[in-house]
Enzyme design. Structure first.
Site, PDB file in Angstrom:
ATOM      1  CG  HIS A   1      -1.982   0.997   1.128  1.00  0.00           C
ATOM      2  ND1 HIS A   1      -3.156   0.771   0.466  1.00  0.00           N
ATOM      3  CD2 HIS A   1      -2.011   2.271   1.539  1.00  0.00           C
ATOM      4  CE1 HIS A   1      -3.885   1.855   0.515  1.00  0.00           C
ATOM      5  NE2 HIS A   1      -3.207   2.789   1.164  1.00  0.00           N
TER       6      HIS A   1
ATOM      7  NE  ARG B   1      -5.776   1.180  -6.626  1.00  0.00           N
ATOM      8  CZ  ARG B   1      -4.837   2.050  -6.983  1.00  0.00           C
ATOM      9  NH1 ARG B   1      -4.877   3.290  -6.514  1.00  0.00           N
ATOM     10  NH2 ARG B   1      -3.863   1.697  -7.794  1.00  0.00           N
TER      11      ARG B   1
ATOM     12  NE  ARG C   1     -10.568  -1.981  -7.120  1.00  0.00           N
ATOM     13  CZ  ARG C   1      -9.283  -2.051  -6.769  1.00  0.00           C
ATOM     14  NH1 ARG C   1      -8.434  -2.743  -7.509  1.00  0.00           N
ATOM     15  NH2 ARG C   1      -8.844  -1.405  -5.714  1.00  0.00           N
TER      16      ARG C   1
ATOM     17  CD  GLU D   1      -7.981  -8.393  -8.897  1.00  0.00           C
ATOM     18  OE1 GLU D   1      -6.993  -7.798  -8.459  1.00  0.00           O
ATOM     19  OE2 GLU D   1      -9.146  -8.007  -8.703  1.00  0.00           O
TER      20      GLU D   1
ATOM     21  CG  ASN E   1      -0.199  -4.396  -8.468  1.00  0.00           C
ATOM     22  OD1 ASN E   1       0.378  -4.323  -9.547  1.00  0.00           O
ATOM     23  ND2 ASN E   1      -0.405  -3.357  -7.699  1.00  0.00           N
ATOM     24  CG  ASP E   2      -4.360  -8.705  -5.962  1.00  0.00           C
ATOM     25  OD1 ASP E   2      -3.389  -8.718  -5.179  1.00  0.00           O
ATOM     26  OD2 ASP E   2      -5.443  -8.167  -5.690  1.00  0.00           O
TER      27      ASP E   2
ATOM     28  NE  ARG F   1      -0.197  -6.422  -3.250  1.00  0.00           N
ATOM     29  CZ  ARG F   1      -1.172  -5.997  -4.014  1.00  0.00           C
ATOM     30  NH1 ARG F   1      -1.197  -6.319  -5.292  1.00  0.00           N
ATOM     31  NH2 ARG F   1      -2.126  -5.243  -3.549  1.00  0.00           N
TER      32      ARG F   1
ATOM     33  CB  CYS G   1      -5.724  -1.100 -14.013  1.00  0.00           C
ATOM     34  SG  CYS G   1      -6.465  -2.516 -13.210  1.00  0.00           S
TER      35      CYS G   1
END
Lengths: 87, 586
Positions: free
Chosen positions: B197, B304, B340, B441, B464-465, B475, B512
């Site tokens: 984050h 988000r 999202r 993802e 990322n995921d 991660r 994204c």
């Protein structure tokens, strides 16, 4: 090794203050000292252990001392309980 | 460039989370009693033990003062409370166990917590309430020691001075929210990985950051000058004048680069051979909208919505959703915005006391995101209603995260059509043709992507995921963060498959994740045929610059080539060669 069974006869049992007195007194001795209550065994020099025993009035405790001054330690324990911790 | 380092320089190595150089004074973030388990390397265990001893000493002095005070005023009979506290502090069992855990390699706070927790639990088993209460004495001692361990060394983020470097064990989403709008020079944290984050927020704010430094928060002092090298992933403590000068020059160079990138904002994003791509931005908050549109984004590819859930203890109402998003949608209009839906874990909602879920030992594989929405439709419905109502205010698209298969797409769409029915009944206007897409993802979604693309209007690759789940790498776990590899052949093949299947079905596909914003990877992803990129605000100009310096034909060639390669090392080599032969510095 010396053993002694003692019944707690001071009104409030081994609550914080008597527990503190007991631990302070016994910490002066070299011997390893254990307290047994039912199946529960604690280090008599650990105030956390003694408080966790939850030894209320009438509880039966077994003291076991092992070491060079075990005899003196047991005498000191007897004296403390006889005096009902000065209550 | 090689720098001769003075012995004064202490260089800490971490993970480069957000690029750039920052030079500034340390702002040490106050930790709540955050009992995070930290691994302490062998060489620091003695330091850790000393911290514990120092905290015990300090606490003992406080108890002695307390004893004397009570003794003076009320007499010895009352002072026994302090005596009990002192005896607990010196309890042989306590010290022995804490020492053992510290020497096994955990931080003092955690060791202390573990030992006290065990002790306190043993009191819970006592039926006599009078004795049970003794645990309060023990808790008080634990709190005192912990307070002395943390000290008053830190402050809260709201008190931060401009141009400070924020040092913390970890930055929570709530911390980072309070940073917004403040001119912070940099971040450095003990824990975290490249896509944690903190990293994402730092990139969004274009602030240099290094994470995964293990114990920086206990090594620095507030107010001292340090250097953050967000390119290399290093932090330099007590820099010598030589090193300071070197980094000052680098910092000036960085400023001039920012000025240079400025000129790209009004240029089209197309390759030398006129292949056009679309650069969108990822945002969390209204504040970022004008920034990203200024930088030349053609819309918002990922909005988000999680921040609406932070710092509160009730589920947001439909109207709150609507009010929060409508400002964003109106500011983005006439550009596109992809909203999202809820993408948090059940643990977060439980912590916020919004839900009462049982502890999950593996939250990343647990009840989160779309799964939570399908289980608790009331959370989902209020958000869907708000988004549908917004669809008449701008060009709004809806996106479901964490879809693992077609059943979830259908279940979510079934709820959506119910919500639409209700709105029609209530005569509330919405865009009947609002596009609905999903994030790809989860690896299983890639496997069945051919079915998914038939039932959605677009897909967006959440790298990322996808990388995390495909490579089975947490991660934020610094022990395995090195395995997090976007150039793993499995990832590239997955991406290729998603793009191909989407085009075959005649729908749009975007990316994204962080990967979309990495200039280095651009030729490959572009060459695979992707033309919608949604990136963090700081990456818009760098991406545009790269795109304008390469040709689509060459990208296709290198993409074909690397898809046949078997390991990421050779893939990266191929990319380096690509740039080298063209004299481009990516």
């Amino acid at each position: 090794m010396k053993e002694k069974i003692i019944v707690v006869l001071n009104k409030t049992g081994l609550h914080a203050r008597p527990a503190a007195t007991l631990v302070q007194t016994l910490s002066k001795y070299q011997s390893i000292i254990k307290i047994l209550k039912d199946d529960f065994e604690v280090d008599a020099k650990s105030v956390i252990g003694v408080m966790a025993l939850a030894a209320a009035y009438g509880s039966k405790l077994k003291f076991i001392a092992y070491g060079s001054d075990e005899y003196e330690a047991i005498v000191a324990i007897e004296n403390l309980f006889d005096s009902k911790f000065g209550e | 460039m090689f720098v001769n380092r003075d012995i004064r320089d202490i260089v800490l190595e971490g993970i480069a989370a957000s690029p750039g150089i920052a030079i500034g004074k340390v702002f040490l973030l106050k930790e709540e009693f955050c009992l995070i388990r930290k691994e302490i390397s062998k060489s620091f265990r003695e330091v850790e033990r000393k911290r514990f001893d120092d905290a015990i000493e300090k606490t003992r002095n406080e108890f002695m003062v307390m004893y004397n005070k009570i003794n003076d005023i009320l007499g010895e009979n009352y002072a026994h409370i302090a005596t009990v506290h002192l005896l607990i502090l010196d309890d042989p069992a306590l010290k022995k166990d804490v020492y053992k855990l510290i020497l096994d390699g955990v931080n003092t706070e955690y060791a202390l917590f573990k030992v006290f927790d065990k002790i306190i639990r043993s009191f819970d088993g006592i039926s006599d309430s009078f004795f049970k209460e003794r645990k309060i004495d023990i808790q008080n001692v634990a709190k005192k020691i912990l307070a002395n361990l943390f000290g008053n060394k830190g402050k809260s983020l709201t008190e931060i001075d401009e141009k400070s470097i924020v040092i913390a064990n970890n930055l929570t989403p709530a911390d980072t929210v309070s940073v917004r709008g403040k001119k912070i020079a940099g971040f450095a944290t003990d824990i975290g990985g490249k896509t944690s984050h903190t990293a994402i927020i730092a990139q969004g704010l274009a602030i240099p950051a290094v994470v995964g430094l293990k114990n920086i928060s206990s090594l620095v002092k507030a107010g001292e000058t340090i250097i953050i090298d967000g390119d290399k992933g290093e932090v330099i403590l007590s820099p010598s004048s030589k090193v300071l000068l070197y980094y000052k020059n680098k910092y000036d160079l960085q400023l001039s680069k920012i000025v240079e990138l400025e000129k790209f904002k009004n240029l089209t994003s197309e390759t030398i051979d006129k292949h056009k791509i679309f650069i969108f931005a990822n945002i969390d908050h209204l504040d970022e909208v004008s920034l990203v549109l200024n930088k030349g984004a053609v819309g918002i590819g990922l909005y988000r919505t999680e921040t609406i859930y932070f710092n509160r203890d009730s589920i947001p109402t439909e109207q709150e959703h609507f009010d929060t998003y409508s400002k964003v949608v109106q500011q983005v209009s006439p550009h596109v915005i992809t909203i999202r839906t809820f993408d948090l874990g059940g643990d977060k909602l439980t912590k916020m006391r919004l839900l009462n879920l049982n502890f999950e030992s593996n939250p990343f594989l647990g009840l989160r995101s779309i799964r939570l929405c399908l289980k608790y439709p009331e959370i989902f419905i209020s958000q869907l209603r708000a988004i549908l109502r917004l669809s008449v205010l701008g060009k709004v698209k809806l996106m479901y995260p964490m879809i693992s298969g077609l059943a979830e797409v259908r279940a979510a769409n079934a709820i959506l059509s119910e919500v639409k029915k209700d709105l029609r009944k209530e005569n509330i206007k919405f865009d009947e043709n609002m596009e609905v897409g999903v994030m790809i993802e989860v690896p299983s979604a890639v496997a069945v992507i051919d079915s998914i693309v038939k039932e959605v209007d677009f897909v967006s690759i959440g790298t990322n995921d996808l990388i995390q789940y495909t490579l089975a790498v947490d991660r934020v776990n610094e022990n395995v963060a090195y395995l997090y590899d976007p150039m793993h052949p499995a990832i590239l093949r997955f991406i290729k498959r998603i793009i191909d299947e989407a085009y075959k079905a005649g729908i749009k596909v975007a990316m994204c994740g962080e990967m979309a914003g990495e200039p280095k990877y651009m030729p490959i992803i572009l060459g695979m045929g992707l033309d919608e990129f949604s990136v963090s605000p700081s990456q818009i100009a760098p991406i545009k610059k790269i795109v304008r310096s390469i040709s689509f034909v060459d990208c296709k060639t290198i993409a074909d080539k690397v898809l046949k390669l078997e390991d990421s090392k050779s893939i990266l080599k191929e990319i380096d060669l690509f740039y080298e032969t063209r004299g481009i510095n990516a």
